[in-house]
Design a protein around this motif. Sequence first.
Motif, mmCIF file in Angstrom:
data_model
loop_
_atom_site.group_PDB
_atom_site.id
_atom_site.type_symbol
_atom_site.label_atom_id
_atom_site.label_comp_id
_atom_site.label_asym_id
_atom_site.label_seq_id
_atom_site.Cartn_x
_atom_site.Cartn_y
_atom_site.Cartn_z
ATOM 1 N N GLY A 136 0.857 -1.350 -0.019
ATOM 2 C CA GLY A 136 0.007 0.122 -0.078
ATOM 3 C C GLY A 136 0.824 1.299 -0.124
ATOM 4 N N GLY A 137 0.834 2.147 -1.112
ATOM 5 C CA GLY A 137 1.666 3.304 -1.085
ATOM 6 C C GLY A 137 0.550 4.434 -0.718
ATOM 7 N N GLN A 138 0.942 5.157 0.203
ATOM 8 C CA GLN A 138 -0.107 6.432 0.593
ATOM 9 C C GLN A 138 -1.273 6.003 0.794
ATOM 10 O OE1 GLN A 138 2.526 8.216 0.083
ATOM 11 N NE2 GLN A 138 2.494 9.849 1.254
ATOM 12 N N ALA A 139 -1.382 4.798 1.675
ATOM 13 C CA ALA A 139 -2.889 4.255 1.963
ATOM 14 C C ALA A 139 -3.368 3.867 3.071
ATOM 15 C CB ALA A 139 -2.962 3.152 0.770
ATOM 16 N N TRP A 140 -2.254 3.212 4.036
ATOM 17 C CA TRP A 140 -2.672 2.256 5.206
ATOM 18 C C TRP A 140 -3.409 3.341 6.043
ATOM 19 C CZ3 TRP A 140 -3.181 -2.717 5.171
ATOM 20 C CH2 TRP A 140 -3.402 -3.356 6.381
ATOM 21 N N ARG B 63 0.158 -15.642 0.707
ATOM 22 C CA ARG B 63 0.615 -17.147 0.917
ATOM 23 C C ARG B 63 1.634 -17.218 2.209
ATOM 24 N NH1 ARG B 63 2.043 -16.401 -5.146
ATOM 25 N NH2 ARG B 63 0.273 -17.449 -5.912
ATOM 26 N N GLU B 64 1.877 -18.228 2.628
ATOM 27 C CA GLU B 64 2.635 -18.459 4.013
ATOM 28 C C GLU B 64 4.087 -17.791 3.612
ATOM 29 O OE1 GLU B 64 4.259 -21.381 7.064
ATOM 30 O OE2 GLU B 64 3.072 -22.388 5.330
ATOM 31 N N GLY B 65 4.527 -16.714 4.463
ATOM 32 C CA GLY B 65 5.926 -16.169 4.217
ATOM 33 C C GLY B 65 5.726 -14.807 3.361
ATOM 34 N N GLY B 66 4.574 -14.360 2.979
ATOM 35 C CA GLY B 66 4.148 -13.327 2.140
ATOM 36 C C GLY B 66 4.326 -11.978 3.034
ATOM 37 N N VAL B 67 4.357 -10.828 2.059
ATOM 38 C CA VAL B 67 4.832 -9.697 2.859
ATOM 39 C C VAL B 67 3.758 -8.687 2.697
ATOM 40 C CG1 VAL B 67 6.140 -7.608 2.322
ATOM 41 C CG2 VAL B 67 7.219 -9.842 2.350
ATOM 42 N N LEU B 68 3.544 -7.956 4.034
ATOM 43 C CA LEU B 68 2.526 -6.790 3.782
ATOM 44 C C LEU B 68 3.537 -5.624 3.892
ATOM 45 C CD1 LEU B 68 0.164 -5.065 4.171
ATOM 46 C CD2 LEU B 68 0.349 -5.421 6.763
ATOM 47 N N GLY B 69 3.765 -4.766 2.784
ATOM 48 C CA GLY B 69 4.570 -3.743 2.717
ATOM 49 C C GLY B 69 3.739 -2.371 2.585
ATOM 50 N N LEU B 70 4.104 -1.483 3.362
ATOM 51 C CA LEU B 70 3.473 -0.082 3.289
ATOM 52 C C LEU B 70 4.466 0.915 3.443
ATOM 53 C CD1 LEU B 70 1.362 -0.916 6.636
ATOM 54 C CD2 LEU B 70 0.734 -1.297 4.254
ATOM 55 N N VAL B 71 4.123 1.756 2.595
ATOM 56 C CA VAL B 71 5.214 2.925 2.350
ATOM 57 C C VAL B 71 4.702 4.186 2.025
ATOM 58 C CG1 VAL B 71 5.100 2.351 -0.282
ATOM 59 C CG2 VAL B 71 7.082 3.570 0.518
ATOM 60 N N TRP B 72 5.045 5.417 2.519
ATOM 61 C CA TRP B 72 4.627 6.806 2.424
ATOM 62 C C TRP B 72 5.804 7.394 1.907
ATOM 63 C CZ3 TRP B 72 2.863 3.557 6.151
ATOM 64 C CH2 TRP B 72 1.406 3.561 6.672
ATOM 65 N N ASN B 73 5.487 8.701 0.993
ATOM 66 C CA ASN B 73 6.414 9.571 0.851
ATOM 67 C C ASN B 73 6.018 10.703 1.508
ATOM 68 O OD1 ASN B 73 7.826 8.317 -1.288
ATOM 69 N ND2 ASN B 73 6.501 8.659 -2.838
ATOM 70 N N VAL B 74 6.564 11.245 2.547
ATOM 71 C CA VAL B 74 6.339 12.377 3.377
ATOM 72 C C VAL B 74 7.118 13.647 3.145
ATOM 73 C CG1 VAL B 74 4.804 11.118 5.002
ATOM 74 C CG2 VAL B 74 7.298 11.551 5.389
ATOM 75 N N ARG B 75 6.800 14.740 3.169
ATOM 76 C CA ARG B 75 7.657 15.875 2.954
ATOM 77 C C ARG B 75 8.355 15.904 4.332
ATOM 78 N NH1 ARG B 75 2.712 16.975 2.301
ATOM 79 N NH2 ARG B 75 2.807 18.446 4.117
ATOM 80 N N ASP B 76 9.747 16.314 4.031
ATOM 81 C CA ASP B 76 10.507 16.468 5.437
ATOM 82 C C ASP B 76 10.297 17.821 6.199
ATOM 83 O OD1 ASP B 76 12.690 16.597 7.107
ATOM 84 O OD2 ASP B 76 14.249 15.897 5.916
ATOM 85 N N GLU B 77 9.723 17.700 7.428
ATOM 86 C CA GLU B 77 9.172 18.722 8.013
ATOM 87 C C GLU B 77 10.278 19.190 8.937
ATOM 88 O OE1 GLU B 77 6.261 19.814 8.126
ATOM 89 O OE2 GLU B 77 5.023 18.407 6.882
ATOM 90 N N ARG B 78 11.379 18.722 8.873
ATOM 91 C CA ARG B 78 12.487 19.573 9.691
ATOM 92 C C ARG B 78 13.124 20.685 8.661
ATOM 93 N NH1 ARG B 78 16.085 14.135 9.761
ATOM 94 N NH2 ARG B 78 15.444 14.429 7.453
ATOM 95 N N VAL B 79 12.669 20.772 7.635
ATOM 96 C CA VAL B 79 13.078 21.991 6.662
ATOM 97 C C VAL B 79 11.936 23.078 7.302
ATOM 98 C CG1 VAL B 79 13.417 22.918 4.603
ATOM 99 C CG2 VAL B 79 14.408 20.700 5.048
#
Length: 248
Positions: free
Chosen positions: A109-113, A130-146
Amino acid sequence: MVSREEMSTSFGREATRYESGRPDYPAEAVAWLLEPVTEPGRRPRVADVGAGTGKLTRVLRELEAEVVAVDPDADMLAELRRRVPGTPAFVGTAERMPLPDASVDAVVGGQAWHWVDPVAGAVEAGRVLREGGVLGLVWNVRDERVAWVHRLTGIMHGSSAEQLISEGGPRPHPRFEAFDTRVWEWHRPLRREAFLDMAASRSSVITAEVTARRRILDEVGALFDELAQNGVVELPYRTEAFRGVVRR
């Protein structure tokens, strides 16, 4: 007041601006998500849930995964079919995927979870993996430290995705005991139109009343004009990735 459900299915109204304004995912981050199910000579079968216009789908395809796209918004899927032709695409949600049991190697899930009921979503991911399968979650977030990025968020207002990441990211639920995590830092060069599209494609802006929406976009445009060099602003991003392996 706009409901969470209405916000979660609002993106199709601005599908073209979403495609223009939202960043792509770094290939190395997506490859990392799939690493546990990547084998020589075999294409992993992946469900891209909350696939939107296909930004993550495209990277998965480039990595030679066999992809099926799932999204609750038919308008977003129409844009995906146009931009990633040949990809099977179905209306559905992370909590209820139109897929058979144990039929995929990875659910991503990209930008979704942050729109998902995390317990129901984890249970459903466990069903289709399937057994051993992956749940992969990813987000592009702006760098708020700037500092100027923090100003930008103040204009557009924060999102539930940004709040989830600031609180440490998604929590594992059965059948996922833990998430491995990785972060990539990078910059995206944006011209004025794409910078405005980035703001205009946020659910809180899409669903805002007309006057408020115009004010937000005017202020975002003014910030771009203040910062731009040679017509471009370099927007710093952090790609935050989370990877869990299903346990039976």
